[in-house]
Scaffold this active site. Structure first.
Site, PDB file in Angstrom:
ATOM      1  NE  ARG A  61      21.059  20.657  62.570  1.00 41.94           N
ATOM      2  CZ  ARG A  61      20.053  21.426  62.988  1.00 41.94           C
ATOM      3  NH1 ARG A  61      19.811  22.571  62.394  1.00 41.94           N
ATOM      4  NH2 ARG A  61      19.324  21.049  64.002  1.00 41.94           N
ATOM      5  CE1 TYR A 114      32.200  13.343  43.363  1.00 41.56           C
ATOM      6  CE2 TYR A 114      33.632  11.911  42.099  1.00 41.56           C
ATOM      7  CZ  TYR A 114      32.776  12.116  43.159  1.00 41.56           C
ATOM      8  OH  TYR A 114      32.505  11.086  44.022  1.00 41.56           O
ATOM      9  CG  ASP A 186      34.811  21.479  42.614  1.00 44.29           C
ATOM     10  OD1 ASP A 186      34.042  20.518  42.766  1.00 44.29           O
ATOM     11  OD2 ASP A 186      35.937  21.542  43.158  1.00 44.29           O
ATOM     12  CE  LYS A 211      38.383  14.197  46.331  1.00 44.43           C
ATOM     13  NZ  LYS A 211      37.902  12.899  46.776  1.00 44.43           N
TER      14      LYS A 211
HETATM   15  C1  LIG Z   1      33.697   8.116  44.790  1.00 49.02           C
HETATM   16  S1  LIG Z   1      34.872   8.995  43.816  1.00 49.02           S
HETATM   17  C2  LIG Z   1      35.967   9.761  45.031  1.00 49.02           C
HETATM   18  C3  LIG Z   1      35.934  11.254  44.897  1.00 49.02           C
HETATM   19  C4  LIG Z   1      36.463  11.973  43.868  1.00 49.02           C
HETATM   20  N1  LIG Z   1      36.237  13.280  43.775  1.00 49.02           N
HETATM   21  C5  LIG Z   1      35.429  14.037  44.699  1.00 49.02           C
HETATM   22  C6  LIG Z   1      35.165  15.436  44.257  1.00 49.02           C
HETATM   23  C7  LIG Z   1      34.136  16.168  44.872  1.00 49.02           C
HETATM   24  C8  LIG Z   1      33.278  15.560  45.978  1.00 49.02           C
HETATM   25  O1  LIG Z   1      34.036  15.580  47.166  1.00 49.02           O
HETATM   26  P1  LIG Z   1      33.711  14.545  48.380  1.00 49.02           P
HETATM   27  O2  LIG Z   1      32.209  14.643  48.640  1.00 49.02           O
HETATM   28  O3  LIG Z   1      34.532  15.098  49.545  1.00 49.02           O
HETATM   29  O4  LIG Z   1      34.153  13.178  47.928  1.00 49.02           O
HETATM   30  C9  LIG Z   1      33.884  17.485  44.470  1.00 49.02           C
HETATM   31  N2  LIG Z   1      34.614  18.069  43.489  1.00 49.02           N
HETATM   32  C10 LIG Z   1      35.602  17.385  42.857  1.00 49.02           C
HETATM   33  C11 LIG Z   1      36.373  18.059  41.760  1.00 49.02           C
HETATM   34  C12 LIG Z   1      35.918  16.053  43.231  1.00 49.02           C
HETATM   35  O5  LIG Z   1      36.905  15.396  42.588  1.00 49.02           O
HETATM   36  C13 LIG Z   1      37.355  11.444  42.793  1.00 49.02           C
HETATM   37  O6  LIG Z   1      38.080  10.464  42.992  1.00 49.02           O
HETATM   38  O7  LIG Z   1      37.337  12.087  41.692  1.00 49.02           O
END
Ligand SMILES: CSC/C=C(/NCc1c(COP(=O)(O)O)cnc(C)c1O)C(=O)O
Length: 398
Positions: A61, A114, A186, A211
């Site tokens: 974990r 986000y 971020d 990403k």
């Molecule tokens: C349902 S929308 C799809 C996801 C998008 N973004 C995610 C994102 C996260 C969060 O990251 P995950 O938990 O790995 O998705 C954290 N920080 C940033 C700047 C992000 O853009 C998007 O399409 O903008």
């Protein structure tokens, strides 16, 4: 024998750092440790390892050798001491914040982030007695006044999702330090190839590895980078005891694989994105284009001071507003309507109705997320094909 890596560039280190094939039967590619638990020679070894008197793995974990290599490589690319891998970007953010704040604390958050990160701050940690202050981090004078409220933690993205606002990392992290707050950046939109917030004074960097780091739209993952002490705390509280949001060893392997081409891919994303931003800004059906390195972009100088490329996100508004934006998206064929970003595939979406639907319309208006904004994540296809798809879409909706 990674001691040969002294003075090497990021592409070399992303491929070679921290792994010697001789330690794994000569395997050139690091093996995947698909195990949930680890055996001890003796009970004494088990007890000593749990007590931290003996280094080693005990249970999947909180620690895994495949994740450990990934953590070391991303930490190196971000010029940080240590890294922590988790199941998603939101996992990285929540494990970090839930480790570092408690009921009664205040957090200071940029007003454009986000959508799910916004909702975590606005609607979730407030349930546990944490006060959240949203402010415009591009207005440093008004931000100074917010620091007087003694936030425990500060959070922002730069460039910000979805309108690529640029936040001055040096200035905001200095204000955070003066206020005794932990500054969390971020860095998802940039990747460590084009921006290293720790080198500009931030305390912690988080990534959605979903990403650019993974880079192929085939996994979810998250990374936190900071000092060894900070990462130890987040690993053992935020990951191990609070979220349990462990990254699978297989996804850690896929992100390691993604890192090998990260430098190449960022160059291609930035080059195509700038070309498309320039193409869009010359088009009569486009009202406004937002791209950090676009000549005429209001914060271009600040972007250049902390980024070596503009990234892959180009956001824009069409003449005719949201209706035309929706029609444009529907007229694209090669470019897919989908959320997420940093994939090989070019993606397009309407933040107000998709990634930022977690903001109420009133909040979007107040915080400056336009209802008609269209967000493009420029991928790795041949640029001519992307320009052709865009031009055909404009012809279709004209
Ligand atoms: C349902 S929308 C799809 C996801 C998008 N973004 C995610 C994102 C996260 C969060 O990251 P995950 O938990 O790995 O998705 C954290 N920080 C940033 C700047 C992000 O853009 C998007 O399409 O903008």
């Amino acid at each position: 024998k990674d001691n040969l890596l002294g003075g090497t560039g990021p592409a070399t280190r992303a491929i070679h750092l921290g792994y010697d094939p001789a330690t794994e039967n000569g395997a050139l590619t690091p093996p995947i440790y698909l195990t949930s638990t680890y055996a001890f020679e003796t009970a004494e070894d088990g007890v000593a390892t749990f007590a931290g008197e003996r280094t080693g793995y005990v249970y999947g974990r909180a620690k895994n050798p495949t994740q450990a290599l990934l953590e070391a490589r991303v930490a190196d690319l971000e010029s940080g001491e240590a890294g922590l891998a988790l199941a998603s970007g939101i996992a990285a953010i929540t494990a970090t914040v839930l480790t570092l704040v408690k009921a009664g604390d205040r957090v200071l958050v940029d007003q454009v982030i986000y959508g799910c990160s916004y909702s975590f701050f606005a609607n979730q940690i407030t349930r546990f007695g944490v006060e959240v202050i949203f402010a415009d981090f591009t207005d440093l004078d008004s931000l100074e006044a917010e620091f007087a409220k003694n936030p425990a933690l500060v959070f922002f993205e730069t460039p910000s999702n979805p309108n690529v606002r640029i936040i001055d990392i040096v200035k905001v992290s200095a204000m955070s330090k003066a206020a005794g707050a932990v500054c969390v950046v971020d860095n998802t939109f940039s990747s460590p190839i084009i921006q290293q917030p720790l080198a500009f004074g931030a305390d912690i960097v988080v990534h959605s590895a979903t990403k650019f780091l993974g880079g192929h739209g085939d996994l979810l993952g998250g990374i936190v980078v900071g000092t060894a002490d900070m990462i130890f705390r987040i690993r053992n509280a935020g990951l191990r005891m609070i979220t349990g949001a462990t990254l699978s060893a297989f996804n850690a392997f896929l992100i390691l694989r993604g890192l090998k081409t990260l430098s190449l891919r960022m160059k291609a994303h930035c080059s195509s994105a700038l070309a498309i931003a320039e193409h869009m800004s010359a088009h009569p059906m486009v009202a406004k284009v937002l791209y950090p390195m676009l000549p005429g972009f209001e914060q271009r100088e600040l972007a250049q001071s902390q980024m070596s490329g503009g990234g892959a996100i180009v956001s824009f508004q069409l003449v005719g507003g949201r209706d035309m934006g929706m029609r444009f998206i529907n007229a694209l064929e090669l470019i897919k309507c989908a959320v997420s970003l940093g994939d090989a595939e070019t993606l397009v979406q309407l933040p107000a109705g998709m990634t930022h639907a977690t903001y109420t319309p009133e909040e979007r208006l107040r915080f400056g997320i336009p209802e008609d904004l269209v967000r493009l994540s420029v991928g790795l296809e041949d640029l001519d094909d992307l320009i052709l798809d865009i031009n055909r879409a404009f012809e279709t909706i004209a």
